[in-house]
Design a protein around this motif. Sequence first.
Motif, short mmCIF file in Angstrom:
data_model
loop_
_atom_site.label_atom_id
_atom_site.label_comp_id
_atom_site.label_asym_id
_atom_site.label_seq_id
_atom_site.Cartn_x
_atom_site.Cartn_y
_atom_site.Cartn_z
N PRO A 73 -3.91 -14.12 11.64
CA PRO A 73 -2.62 -13.74 10.99
C PRO A 73 -2.92 -13.28 9.51
CG PRO A 73 -2.29 -15.93 11.94
CD PRO A 73 -3.58 -15.55 12.01
N ALA A 74 -3.84 -13.38 9.01
CA ALA A 74 -4.38 -12.75 7.57
C ALA A 74 -4.59 -11.14 7.85
CB ALA A 74 -5.43 -13.47 7.14
N ASP A 75 -4.85 -10.67 9.16
CA ASP A 75 -5.19 -9.29 9.22
C ASP A 75 -3.76 -8.55 9.39
OD1 ASP A 75 -7.74 -10.26 9.49
OD2 ASP A 75 -7.87 -10.23 11.36
N LEU A 76 -2.60 -9.32 9.48
CA LEU A 76 -1.43 -8.37 9.56
C LEU A 76 -0.59 -8.07 8.15
CD1 LEU A 76 1.08 -7.23 11.01
CD2 LEU A 76 1.83 -9.26 11.53
N HIS A 77 -0.72 -6.99 7.72
CA HIS A 77 -0.22 -6.78 6.30
C HIS A 77 1.20 -6.16 6.49
CE1 HIS A 77 -4.55 -7.46 5.47
NE2 HIS A 77 -4.85 -6.57 6.39
N VAL A 78 2.24 -7.12 5.97
CA VAL A 78 3.43 -6.48 6.29
C VAL A 78 3.88 -6.00 4.78
CG1 VAL A 78 5.80 -7.18 6.67
CG2 VAL A 78 3.86 -8.04 8.08
N VAL A 79 4.43 -4.83 4.71
CA VAL A 79 4.77 -4.30 3.24
C VAL A 79 6.29 -3.92 3.38
CG1 VAL A 79 2.72 -3.96 2.28
CG2 VAL A 79 3.88 -2.05 3.75
N VAL A 80 6.95 -3.70 2.53
CA VAL A 80 8.08 -2.91 2.64
C VAL A 80 8.15 -1.46 1.90
CG1 VAL A 80 10.61 -3.01 1.76
CG2 VAL A 80 9.48 -5.15 2.59
N ALA A 81 8.43 -0.55 2.61
CA ALA A 81 8.37 0.81 2.20
C ALA A 81 9.48 1.53 2.87
CB ALA A 81 7.21 1.27 2.62
N GLY A 82 9.64 2.87 2.40
CA GLY A 82 10.98 3.75 2.79
C GLY A 82 12.19 3.48 2.08
N GLY A 83 13.09 4.36 2.63
CA GLY A 83 14.44 4.40 2.34
C GLY A 83 15.45 3.55 2.64
N THR A 84 16.70 3.53 2.05
CA THR A 84 17.70 2.75 2.68
C THR A 84 19.04 3.70 2.74
OG1 THR A 84 17.06 0.78 1.78
CG2 THR A 84 19.41 0.83 2.45
N PRO A 85 19.78 4.04 3.76
CA PRO A 85 19.37 3.49 5.24
C PRO A 85 18.10 3.82 5.75
CG PRO A 85 21.07 4.98 5.42
CD PRO A 85 21.01 5.21 4.10
N GLY A 86 17.70 3.24 6.67
CA GLY A 86 16.39 3.47 7.47
C GLY A 86 16.08 2.36 8.70
N PRO A 87 16.54 2.71 9.87
CA PRO A 87 16.59 1.80 10.87
C PRO A 87 14.96 2.03 11.50
CG PRO A 87 17.61 3.75 11.87
CD PRO A 87 17.21 4.09 10.21
N HIS A 88 13.84 2.02 10.63
CA HIS A 88 12.61 2.28 11.27
C HIS A 88 11.47 1.28 10.33
CE1 HIS A 88 14.75 6.31 11.20
NE2 HIS A 88 14.04 6.14 12.59
N SER A 89 10.57 0.96 11.28
CA SER A 89 9.31 0.63 10.67
C SER A 89 8.38 1.59 11.31
CB SER A 89 9.26 -1.02 11.06
OG SER A 89 9.29 -1.21 12.44
N ALA A 90 7.16 1.11 10.31
CA ALA A 90 5.86 1.97 10.83
C ALA A 90 4.86 1.08 10.98
CB ALA A 90 5.55 2.88 9.56
N VAL A 91 4.08 1.25 12.20
CA VAL A 91 2.85 0.61 12.40
C VAL A 91 1.79 1.40 12.47
CG1 VAL A 91 1.73 -0.63 14.52
CG2 VAL A 91 4.39 -0.72 14.27
N MET A 92 0.94 0.92 11.48
CA MET A 92 -0.41 1.60 11.17
C MET A 92 -1.62 0.60 11.95
SD MET A 92 0.82 3.11 7.74
CE MET A 92 2.15 1.81 7.63
N HIS A 93 -1.86 0.92 12.97
CA HIS A 93 -3.14 0.14 13.76
C HIS A 93 -4.52 0.34 12.86
CE1 HIS A 93 -0.44 0.58 17.46
NE2 HIS A 93 -0.77 -0.76 17.60
N GLY A 94 -5.35 -0.70 12.81
CA GLY A 94 -6.37 -0.62 12.15
C GLY A 94 -7.64 0.14 13.09
#
Lengths: 68, 340
Positions: B305-326
Motif C-alpha cells: 500500500p505504501a506504493d500507491l500515492h494518492v494526491v488531489v489535483a485538477g479543477g472543480t467541477p471535474g468528474p475525473h481522476s488520473a492514473v499514472m502507472h509506475g
Amino acid sequence: MAHLGSWNNWTRSDLIPVDLEDDDFFVPTVKDPTDLKIIVAGGVPGPESAVMHGWSGGSRSVSLAYTP
Amino acid sequence: MIDDLDALEFFFDKEWSDGLPVVVPTEERIGKMLSGSSRDPEEITGAVPPAFGEATVRAVAAHAVMAGCKPEYLPVVLAGVEAILDERFGLNGLQGSMNSSAPLLIVNGPHAQEIGLFGGRGCFGPGFRANATIGRAIRLMLLNLGGGIPGVVSMSTFGQPSKYTFCIAENEAESPWEPLSKSRGFAPDENVVTAVACENPQLVVDNYARDPEQLFFSIADTMSHLGCWNQWVRSDLVLALSPQQAAICADLPREKVCRRLCALAGRRLGDLKRAGQWREEWMRDLPFAVDLENDDYFVPLIKDPADLHVVVAGGTPGPHSAVMHGWNGGSRAVSKAYAV
C-alpha cells in the motif's frame, strides 16, 4: 482498452442494443469497428503498444490530405 | 556576432534541445538565475547517469534558463534533480528503458504557491509557466548531462508527451487530506518535491459516482490493465483525484482510500497467465505468496500500500481522476525537502 473508467461506460450503452437484464451481457468498448484506428509507430526493439482512448461522443476523427 | 536565432539553431545542431527552441543560456542569464538560490554555484548536486555529467548548481541554473524558468523556480529544480539522482529512484535504468515512463515531480509546501506552481484546473498543462519550465529543465538535464538521447541511450519505444515536462503542485487548498508530503513523513509547512517514475496520466471518467465504492470500482478497473508494470512487479502508482472525486471519499482518511483501492485493483491469476507478459518467476518474487495452482487467485495490482500515492489535483467541477502507472521494479518514489 476495456477499462470502465473510459468514456465507454454503461450510461452510453444506448449506442448498441444491450440486454439490460443480463449482467453477463458483453458490452464492447469500441461500438463500431471503424472507430478503432490501428497504426504502427515507435522503435525496434520495443515490446509495447500504446492505447489512447477517445474523448466523449462529441468528436469524430478527421483526415485531410495536404500538399507540401 | 551570433544573434539569438543563430544560437538557437546551434543548440538544435548540437542536440542540446528537447526538440523545442531553448532560451540561450548566456552568462548574464545564468547569473540572474543563480540569484534564485543561495547555494554555491560550484556545488555538485550529483552526476546524471548514464553519461554522468555533473549537475553543479551552475549547470542546473543553465538548464533552468534554457527551459524558460524564473530565478525563483531554481530551488524546485535543484530539489527535483536531487530527488531523481537519489539511488532509490533508479535513474540509470529509467534513462535507457524501452518503457515510456518519465519522472513526475509533485511539489508540496508554501513555496509552490508563491511561485505559481499550479495544482488546479489543467495542471498537467498546457498553460502554466512554473509547471512547464521546471519539468522541462529536468528533461533537458536528462538529455544534456545524462545523455538520455532517444535512440542513443533512451530506448523508449514511443517516448511520451510527459517526457517534455511533468511537474505539478498538489491542490492542497481543495484536498480533504493532509499534503502528500506529510503522509511521507515531512512537516506540513515544509517545501517538498516527490519524484515518481511513471507513465502519462490515464483518465478515469466517472460523472455519476455518488459514493466511494462506485468511484473506487471505476478507478480500480483503470488501474488494473494487463499492460502496466504494476501488474507484474512491485512498483509505484500515482492516483490524482480531482477535488470533486476526492470530496466523494472525504469521509475516509487517505490511508483507507489507498487500502480500499489496493484491495480492489488487481486481476485473477488466470488472466495474468493468458497474457504474453506472464512470467511465473515474477509471481514467485512478489512480497507475498501467490497460489500458482489457483487461476481464480486474486493478484493485487499494488504489492505494498505504501506504493500507491494518492494526491488531489485538477479543477472543480471535474468528474475525473488520473492514473499514472509506475515504471518497472527498478525505481522507487523519492521525496526531498528543500530550502528557499
